[in-house]
Design a protein around this motif. Structure first.
Motif, PDB file in Angstrom:
ATOM      1  N   GLN A  45       0.826  -1.205   0.000  1.00  0.00           N
ATOM      2  CA  GLN A  45       0.000   0.000   0.000  1.00  0.00           C
ATOM      3  C   GLN A  45       0.860   1.253   0.000  1.00  0.00           C
ATOM      4  O   GLN A  45       0.577   2.231  -0.706  1.00  0.00           O
ATOM      5  CB  GLN A  45      -0.940  -0.013   1.209  1.00  0.00           C
ATOM      6  N   GLU A  46       1.934   1.247   0.777  1.00  0.00           N
ATOM      7  CA  GLU A  46       2.821   2.405   0.803  1.00  0.00           C
ATOM      8  C   GLU A  46       3.552   2.567  -0.531  1.00  0.00           C
ATOM      9  O   GLU A  46       3.838   3.698  -0.949  1.00  0.00           O
ATOM     10  CB  GLU A  46       3.814   2.289   1.958  1.00  0.00           C
ATOM     11  N   GLN A  47       3.816   1.450  -1.205  1.00  0.00           N
ATOM     12  CA  GLN A  47       4.433   1.553  -2.530  1.00  0.00           C
ATOM     13  C   GLN A  47       3.474   2.197  -3.519  1.00  0.00           C
ATOM     14  O   GLN A  47       3.898   2.959  -4.399  1.00  0.00           O
ATOM     15  CB  GLN A  47       4.856   0.167  -3.028  1.00  0.00           C
ATOM     16  N   GLN A  48       2.191   1.921  -3.368  1.00  0.00           N
ATOM     17  CA  GLN A  48       1.185   2.584  -4.211  1.00  0.00           C
ATOM     18  C   GLN A  48       1.234   4.098  -4.009  1.00  0.00           C
ATOM     19  O   GLN A  48       1.117   4.866  -4.970  1.00  0.00           O
ATOM     20  CB  GLN A  48      -0.218   2.076  -3.874  1.00  0.00           C
ATOM     21  N   ILE A  49       1.402   4.516  -2.763  1.00  0.00           N
ATOM     22  CA  ILE A  49       1.491   5.951  -2.471  1.00  0.00           C
ATOM     23  C   ILE A  49       2.729   6.550  -3.133  1.00  0.00           C
ATOM     24  O   ILE A  49       2.658   7.600  -3.790  1.00  0.00           O
ATOM     25  CB  ILE A  49       1.519   6.193  -0.952  1.00  0.00           C
ATOM     26  N   LEU A  50       3.872   5.872  -2.997  1.00  0.00           N
ATOM     27  CA  LEU A  50       5.107   6.375  -3.595  1.00  0.00           C
ATOM     28  C   LEU A  50       5.012   6.412  -5.118  1.00  0.00           C
ATOM     29  O   LEU A  50       5.510   7.351  -5.755  1.00  0.00           O
ATOM     30  CB  LEU A  50       6.294   5.510  -3.165  1.00  0.00           C
ATOM     31  N   ASP A  51       4.390   5.409  -5.696  1.00  0.00           N
ATOM     32  CA  ASP A  51       4.216   5.396  -7.152  1.00  0.00           C
ATOM     33  C   ASP A  51       3.372   6.590  -7.600  1.00  0.00           C
ATOM     34  O   ASP A  51       3.650   7.212  -8.637  1.00  0.00           O
ATOM     35  CB  ASP A  51       3.544   4.092  -7.593  1.00  0.00           C
ATOM     36  N   LEU A  52       2.347   6.912  -6.820  1.00  0.00           N
ATOM     37  CA  LEU A  52       1.484   8.042  -7.143  1.00  0.00           C
ATOM     38  C   LEU A  52       2.236   9.365  -7.009  1.00  0.00           C
ATOM     39  O   LEU A  52       2.058  10.281  -7.821  1.00  0.00           O
ATOM     40  CB  LEU A  52       0.254   8.024  -6.240  1.00  0.00           C
ATOM     41  N   VAL A  53       3.064   9.466  -5.983  1.00  0.00           N
ATOM     42  CA  VAL A  53       3.886  10.672  -5.786  1.00  0.00           C
ATOM     43  C   VAL A  53       4.768  10.915  -7.013  1.00  0.00           C
ATOM     44  O   VAL A  53       4.873  12.052  -7.512  1.00  0.00           O
ATOM     45  CB  VAL A  53       4.752  10.538  -4.513  1.00  0.00           C
ATOM     46  N   LYS A  54       5.385   9.846  -7.502  1.00  0.00           N
ATOM     47  CA  LYS A  54       6.250   9.970  -8.684  1.00  0.00           C
ATOM     48  C   LYS A  54       5.441  10.255  -9.937  1.00  0.00           C
ATOM     49  O   LYS A  54       5.788  11.136 -10.733  1.00  0.00           O
ATOM     50  CB  LYS A  54       7.055   8.685  -8.860  1.00  0.00           C
ATOM     51  N   GLN A  55       4.348   9.529 -10.114  1.00  0.00           N
ATOM     52  CA  GLN A  55       3.520   9.657 -11.313  1.00  0.00           C
ATOM     53  C   GLN A  55       2.938  11.059 -11.463  1.00  0.00           C
ATOM     54  O   GLN A  55       2.878  11.605 -12.564  1.00  0.00           O
ATOM     55  CB  GLN A  55       2.388   8.634 -11.247  1.00  0.00           C
ATOM     56  N   GLU A  56       2.531  11.653 -10.338  1.00  0.00           N
ATOM     57  CA  GLU A  56       1.868  12.955 -10.371  1.00  0.00           C
ATOM     58  C   GLU A  56       2.806  14.129 -10.091  1.00  0.00           C
ATOM     59  O   GLU A  56       2.359  15.267  -9.947  1.00  0.00           O
ATOM     60  CB  GLU A  56       0.716  12.978  -9.364  1.00  0.00           C
ATOM     61  N   ASN A  57       4.116  13.846 -10.026  1.00  0.00           N
ATOM     62  CA  ASN A  57       5.094  14.911  -9.762  1.00  0.00           C
ATOM     63  C   ASN A  57       4.721  15.721  -8.524  1.00  0.00           C
ATOM     64  O   ASN A  57       4.658  16.956  -8.547  1.00  0.00           O
ATOM     65  CB  ASN A  57       5.232  15.831 -10.975  1.00  0.00           C
ATOM     66  N   ILE A  58       4.481  15.011  -7.430  1.00  0.00           N
ATOM     67  CA  ILE A  58       4.022  15.644  -6.193  1.00  0.00           C
ATOM     68  C   ILE A  58       5.164  16.383  -5.507  1.00  0.00           C
ATOM     69  O   ILE A  58       6.264  15.848  -5.342  1.00  0.00           O
ATOM     70  CB  ILE A  58       3.422  14.583  -5.249  1.00  0.00           C
ATOM     71  N   ASP A  59       4.884  17.605  -5.095  1.00  0.00           N
ATOM     72  CA  ASP A  59       5.865  18.406  -4.361  1.00  0.00           C
ATOM     73  C   ASP A  59       5.724  18.243  -2.851  1.00  0.00           C
ATOM     74  O   ASP A  59       6.714  18.361  -2.120  1.00  0.00           O
ATOM     75  CB  ASP A  59       5.690  19.890  -4.711  1.00  0.00           C
ATOM     76  N   LEU A  60       4.490  18.022  -2.381  1.00  0.00           N
ATOM     77  CA  LEU A  60       4.242  17.949  -0.944  1.00  0.00           C
ATOM     78  C   LEU A  60       3.126  16.951  -0.664  1.00  0.00           C
ATOM     79  O   LEU A  60       2.064  17.008  -1.283  1.00  0.00           O
ATOM     80  CB  LEU A  60       3.851  19.324  -0.393  1.00  0.00           C
ATOM     81  N   VAL A  61       3.388  16.051   0.290  1.00  0.00           N
ATOM     82  CA  VAL A  61       2.365  15.121   0.777  1.00  0.00           C
ATOM     83  C   VAL A  61       1.857  15.662   2.110  1.00  0.00           C
ATOM     84  O   VAL A  61       2.653  15.966   3.008  1.00  0.00           O
ATOM     85  CB  VAL A  61       2.938  13.704   0.958  1.00  0.00           C
ATOM     86  N   VAL A  62       0.537  15.782   2.227  1.00  0.00           N
ATOM     87  CA  VAL A  62      -0.068  16.348   3.434  1.00  0.00           C
ATOM     88  C   VAL A  62      -0.876  15.270   4.133  1.00  0.00           C
ATOM     89  O   VAL A  62      -1.829  14.728   3.568  1.00  0.00           O
ATOM     90  CB  VAL A  62      -0.979  17.546   3.092  1.00  0.00           C
TER      91      VAL A  62
END
Length: 282
Positions: free
Chosen positions: A149-166
Protein backbone atom coordinates in the motif's frame (compact mmCIF):
# COMPACT_ATOMS: atom_id res chain seq x y z
CA UNK A 1 6.33 37.88 -14.25
CA UNK A 2 9.90 36.61 -13.89
CA UNK A 3 9.74 36.18 -10.13
CA UNK A 4 11.95 33.75 -8.21
CA UNK A 5 12.68 32.80 -4.61
CA UNK A 6 16.17 32.07 -3.34
CA UNK A 7 16.61 30.26 0.00
CA UNK A 8 19.94 29.78 1.72
CA UNK A 9 21.17 27.95 4.82
CA UNK A 10 24.89 27.98 5.60
CA UNK A 11 27.49 28.60 8.29
CA UNK A 12 27.36 32.24 9.34
CA UNK A 13 30.26 34.40 8.18
CA UNK A 14 31.00 37.84 6.79
CA UNK A 15 30.12 38.57 3.18
CA UNK A 16 27.10 36.34 2.55
CA UNK A 17 24.55 39.08 1.89
CA UNK A 18 27.11 41.13 -0.03
CA UNK A 19 27.78 38.26 -2.43
CA UNK A 20 24.10 37.38 -2.86
CA UNK A 21 23.05 40.96 -3.60
CA UNK A 22 26.05 41.35 -5.90
CA UNK A 23 24.89 38.30 -7.87
CA UNK A 24 21.41 39.78 -8.16
CA UNK A 25 22.88 43.11 -9.30
CA UNK A 26 24.90 41.34 -12.00
CA UNK A 27 21.65 39.86 -13.33
CA UNK A 28 19.86 43.24 -12.98
CA UNK A 29 17.58 41.66 -10.39
CA UNK A 30 15.22 43.62 -8.17
CA UNK A 31 14.62 42.44 -4.60
CA UNK A 32 10.90 42.34 -3.79
CA UNK A 33 11.25 40.94 -0.27
CA UNK A 34 14.15 39.66 1.82
CA UNK A 35 14.34 38.10 5.27
CA UNK A 36 17.34 36.77 7.16
CA UNK A 37 18.19 35.16 10.49
CA UNK A 38 21.48 34.39 12.14
CA UNK A 39 21.32 31.73 14.87
CA UNK A 40 23.90 32.56 17.53
CA UNK A 41 23.61 29.08 19.05
CA UNK A 42 24.17 27.00 15.93
CA UNK A 43 26.16 29.70 14.11
CA UNK A 44 24.01 29.13 11.04
CA UNK A 45 22.69 31.81 8.70
CA UNK A 46 19.35 31.66 6.89
CA UNK A 47 18.11 33.85 4.06
CA UNK A 48 15.02 34.04 1.83
CA UNK A 49 14.97 36.47 -1.07
CA UNK A 50 12.03 37.04 -3.40
CA UNK A 51 13.37 38.76 -6.51
CA UNK A 52 12.42 39.79 -10.05
CA UNK A 53 14.53 39.50 -13.19
CA UNK A 54 13.99 41.60 -16.32
CA UNK A 55 14.57 38.55 -18.53
CA UNK A 56 13.23 35.08 -17.72
CA UNK A 57 15.75 32.35 -16.90
CA UNK A 58 15.38 28.65 -16.24
CA UNK A 59 15.82 27.35 -12.71
CA UNK A 60 18.72 25.17 -13.88
CA UNK A 61 20.44 28.19 -15.42
CA UNK A 62 20.07 30.22 -12.23
CA UNK A 63 21.36 27.36 -10.06
CA UNK A 64 24.39 26.93 -12.30
CA UNK A 65 25.11 30.65 -12.26
CA UNK A 66 24.82 30.82 -8.46
CA UNK A 67 26.90 27.67 -7.85
CA UNK A 68 30.20 29.52 -7.35
CA UNK A 69 28.78 31.51 -4.44
CA UNK A 70 27.03 28.47 -2.98
CA UNK A 71 30.28 26.49 -2.97
CA UNK A 72 32.29 29.42 -1.57
CA UNK A 73 30.02 29.73 1.48
CA UNK A 74 29.09 26.04 1.82
CA UNK A 75 25.44 26.90 1.21
CA UNK A 76 22.37 24.77 0.92
CA UNK A 77 20.90 27.02 -1.74
CA UNK A 78 17.68 26.57 -3.68
CA UNK A 79 16.01 28.72 -6.32
CA UNK A 80 12.31 28.38 -7.14
CA UNK A 81 9.89 29.80 -9.67
CA UNK A 82 7.70 31.99 -7.44
CA UNK A 83 4.69 31.63 -9.73
CA UNK A 84 4.69 27.86 -9.98
CA UNK A 85 1.98 26.23 -7.87
CA UNK A 86 3.08 23.26 -5.76
CA UNK A 87 1.33 19.95 -6.43
CA UNK A 88 -0.16 18.34 -3.32
CA UNK A 89 -1.20 14.81 -2.48
CA UNK A 90 -3.49 14.71 0.57
CA UNK A 91 -3.71 11.59 2.77
CA UNK A 92 -6.78 11.23 4.99
CA UNK A 93 -8.59 8.58 7.03
CA UNK A 94 -12.02 9.20 8.60
CA UNK A 95 -11.69 12.70 10.08
CA UNK A 96 -12.30 15.04 7.15
CA UNK A 97 -12.21 18.56 8.57
CA UNK A 98 -8.62 19.28 7.52
CA UNK A 99 -9.20 17.81 4.07
CA UNK A 100 -12.37 19.86 3.59
CA UNK A 101 -10.57 23.03 4.70
CA UNK A 102 -7.66 22.52 2.28
CA UNK A 103 -10.03 21.77 -0.60
CA UNK A 104 -12.05 24.92 0.07
CA UNK A 105 -9.02 27.17 0.49
CA UNK A 106 -7.53 25.87 -2.76
CA UNK A 107 -10.80 26.10 -4.71
CA UNK A 108 -11.44 29.66 -3.49
CA UNK A 109 -7.91 30.81 -4.36
CA UNK A 110 -6.80 31.32 -0.77
CA UNK A 111 -4.09 28.65 -0.99
CA UNK A 112 -1.77 28.77 -4.03
CA UNK A 113 -1.52 25.04 -4.72
CA UNK A 114 -2.83 22.32 -7.02
CA UNK A 115 -4.33 19.31 -5.27
CA UNK A 116 -3.35 16.49 -7.59
CA UNK A 117 -5.08 13.75 -5.64
CA UNK A 118 -6.50 12.42 -2.39
CA UNK A 119 -5.48 9.06 -0.91
CA UNK A 120 -7.46 7.33 1.81
CA UNK A 121 -7.57 3.96 3.46
CA UNK A 122 -11.37 4.41 3.57
CA UNK A 123 -13.98 5.42 0.98
CA UNK A 124 -15.68 8.07 3.12
CA UNK A 125 -14.53 11.12 1.14
CA UNK A 126 -14.79 9.87 -2.43
CA UNK A 127 -17.89 12.04 -2.90
CA UNK A 128 -16.22 15.12 -1.45
CA UNK A 129 -13.25 14.65 -3.77
CA UNK A 130 -15.58 14.27 -6.75
CA UNK A 131 -17.41 17.48 -5.86
CA UNK A 132 -14.09 19.33 -6.19
CA UNK A 133 -13.09 17.31 -9.27
CA UNK A 134 -10.02 15.94 -7.50
CA UNK A 135 -8.94 12.34 -8.20
CA UNK A 136 -9.65 10.01 -5.26
CA UNK A 137 -7.55 6.92 -4.61
CA UNK A 138 -8.84 4.27 -2.22
CA UNK A 139 -5.80 2.39 -0.90
CA UNK A 140 -7.03 0.13 1.93
CA UNK A 141 -4.33 -1.11 4.29
CA UNK A 142 -3.79 -3.92 6.76
CA UNK A 143 -0.72 -5.09 8.60
CA UNK A 144 -0.19 -7.64 5.84
CA UNK A 145 -0.59 -5.16 2.94
CA UNK A 146 1.20 -2.13 4.41
CA UNK A 147 4.35 -2.47 2.30
CA UNK A 148 2.46 -2.75 -0.99
CA UNK A 149 0.00 0.00 0.00
CA UNK A 150 2.82 2.41 0.80
CA UNK A 151 4.43 1.55 -2.53
CA UNK A 152 1.18 2.58 -4.21
CA UNK A 153 1.49 5.95 -2.47
CA UNK A 154 5.11 6.37 -3.60
CA UNK A 155 4.22 5.40 -7.15
CA UNK A 156 1.48 8.04 -7.14
CA UNK A 157 3.89 10.67 -5.79
CA UNK A 158 6.25 9.97 -8.68
CA UNK A 159 3.52 9.66 -11.31
CA UNK A 160 1.87 12.95 -10.37
CA UNK A 161 5.09 14.91 -9.76
CA UNK A 162 4.02 15.64 -6.19
CA UNK A 163 5.86 18.41 -4.36
CA UNK A 164 4.24 17.95 -0.94
CA UNK A 165 2.37 15.12 0.78
CA UNK A 166 -0.07 16.35 3.43
CA UNK A 167 -1.24 14.00 6.18
CA UNK A 168 -4.61 15.60 6.94
CA UNK A 169 -5.55 13.34 9.86
CA UNK A 170 -4.23 10.22 8.13
CA UNK A 171 -4.36 7.82 11.06
CA UNK A 172 -1.74 5.34 9.92
CA UNK A 173 1.83 5.21 11.19
CA UNK A 174 4.16 5.45 8.21
CA UNK A 175 7.00 2.98 7.86
CA UNK A 176 10.60 4.17 8.21
CA UNK A 177 11.08 3.58 4.48
CA UNK A 178 8.15 5.79 3.51
CA UNK A 179 9.24 8.50 5.95
CA UNK A 180 12.72 8.50 4.43
CA UNK A 181 11.35 8.58 0.88
CA UNK A 182 9.20 11.61 1.74
CA UNK A 183 11.79 13.36 3.90
CA UNK A 184 11.33 17.12 3.80
CA UNK A 185 8.22 16.95 1.65
CA UNK A 186 5.57 15.51 3.97
CA UNK A 187 3.67 17.47 6.63
CA UNK A 188 1.53 15.95 9.37
CA UNK A 189 -1.07 17.62 11.58
CA UNK A 190 -1.03 16.32 15.14
CA UNK A 191 -4.04 17.12 17.29
CA UNK A 192 -2.16 18.37 20.32
CA UNK A 193 0.30 21.09 21.26
CA UNK A 194 3.49 19.04 20.94
CA UNK A 195 5.52 17.88 22.77
CA UNK A 196 2.50 17.23 25.02
CA UNK A 197 0.15 14.30 24.40
CA UNK A 198 1.88 12.43 21.62
CA UNK A 199 0.38 9.37 19.97
CA UNK A 200 -3.25 8.31 19.90
CA UNK A 201 -6.32 10.03 21.46
CA UNK A 202 -4.55 13.23 22.58
CA UNK A 203 -7.82 15.06 23.37
CA UNK A 204 -8.78 12.26 25.75
CA UNK A 205 -5.31 12.46 27.29
CA UNK A 206 -5.73 16.23 27.68
CA UNK A 207 -9.20 15.83 29.21
CA UNK A 208 -7.94 13.30 31.74
CA UNK A 209 -5.09 15.65 32.68
CA UNK A 210 -7.47 18.58 33.10
CA UNK A 211 -5.61 20.99 30.84
CA UNK A 212 -6.81 24.56 30.34
CA UNK A 213 -5.27 24.95 26.89
CA UNK A 214 -5.39 22.60 23.92
CA UNK A 215 -3.66 23.01 20.60
CA UNK A 216 -2.50 21.56 17.31
CA UNK A 217 0.91 21.11 15.73
CA UNK A 218 1.98 20.81 12.11
CA UNK A 219 5.37 19.21 11.65
CA UNK A 220 7.51 17.49 9.05
CA UNK A 221 7.15 13.73 8.99
CA UNK A 222 10.04 11.66 10.33
CA UNK A 223 10.47 8.05 11.36
CA UNK A 224 10.16 9.15 15.01
CA UNK A 225 6.42 9.44 15.69
CA UNK A 226 5.32 13.06 16.26
CA UNK A 227 8.96 14.15 16.65
CA UNK A 228 9.56 15.91 13.32
CA UNK A 229 10.62 19.57 13.07
CA UNK A 230 7.70 21.79 14.13
CA UNK A 231 6.41 24.23 11.51
CA UNK A 232 3.27 25.79 13.01
CA UNK A 233 1.23 25.65 16.23
CA UNK A 234 -1.79 27.32 17.78
CA UNK A 235 -3.93 26.96 20.90
CA UNK A 236 -7.44 27.50 22.31
CA UNK A 237 -8.47 27.93 25.92
CA UNK A 238 -10.76 25.27 27.39
CA UNK A 239 -12.24 24.67 30.84
CA UNK A 240 -13.37 22.06 33.34
CA UNK A 241 -16.93 21.89 31.98
CA UNK A 242 -15.85 20.57 28.59
CA UNK A 243 -15.96 16.86 27.76
CA UNK A 244 -13.38 15.07 25.66
CA UNK A 245 -15.84 15.31 22.77
CA UNK A 246 -16.13 19.08 23.24
CA UNK A 247 -12.34 19.38 23.26
CA UNK A 248 -12.24 17.45 20.01
CA UNK A 249 -14.70 19.84 18.39
CA UNK A 250 -12.73 22.90 19.46
CA UNK A 251 -9.48 21.25 18.43
CA UNK A 252 -10.75 20.44 14.94
CA UNK A 253 -10.92 24.12 14.03
CA UNK A 254 -7.41 24.72 15.36
CA UNK A 255 -6.05 21.75 13.41
CA UNK A 256 -7.47 23.03 10.13
CA UNK A 257 -6.02 26.50 10.61
CA UNK A 258 -2.59 25.27 11.72
CA UNK A 259 -2.28 22.81 8.84
CA UNK A 260 -3.28 25.43 6.25
CA UNK A 261 -0.67 27.84 7.62
CA UNK A 262 2.03 25.16 7.52
CA UNK A 263 1.18 24.16 3.96
CA UNK A 264 1.28 27.80 2.85
CA UNK A 265 4.66 28.36 4.51
CA UNK A 266 6.07 25.28 2.79
CA UNK A 267 4.79 26.00 -0.70
CA UNK A 268 5.93 29.62 -0.47
CA UNK A 269 9.41 28.34 0.48
CA UNK A 270 9.42 30.10 3.84
CA UNK A 271 10.72 27.15 5.89
CA UNK A 272 14.38 26.29 6.41
CA UNK A 273 15.57 23.45 8.61
CA UNK A 274 17.84 24.32 11.52
CA UNK A 275 18.74 20.91 12.93
CA UNK A 276 15.55 19.48 14.41
CA UNK A 277 14.01 22.95 14.46
CA UNK A 278 12.72 25.22 11.73
CA UNK A 279 13.20 28.81 10.69
CA UNK A 280 9.85 30.03 9.34
CA UNK A 281 9.95 33.42 7.63
CA UNK A 282 6.63 35.31 7.73
Amino acid sequence: MNDYILTIACPDRIGIVHNVTGWLLKRHGNIIDAQQFGDLETEQFFLRVHFHLPVAASIDELHADFATIAIKFNMQANIYDAKRKARLLILVSRQGHCLNDLLFRTHSGQLPVEIAGIVSNHNDYAGLAQSYQVPFHHFPVTAETRISQEQQILDLVKQENIDLVVLARYMQILSDNLCQALSGKAINIHHSFLPSFKGARPYHQAHERGVKIIGATAHYVTADLDEGPIIEQDIERVDHAMSAHALTQVGSDVESLVLARAVRSHVEHRILLNGNRTVVFR
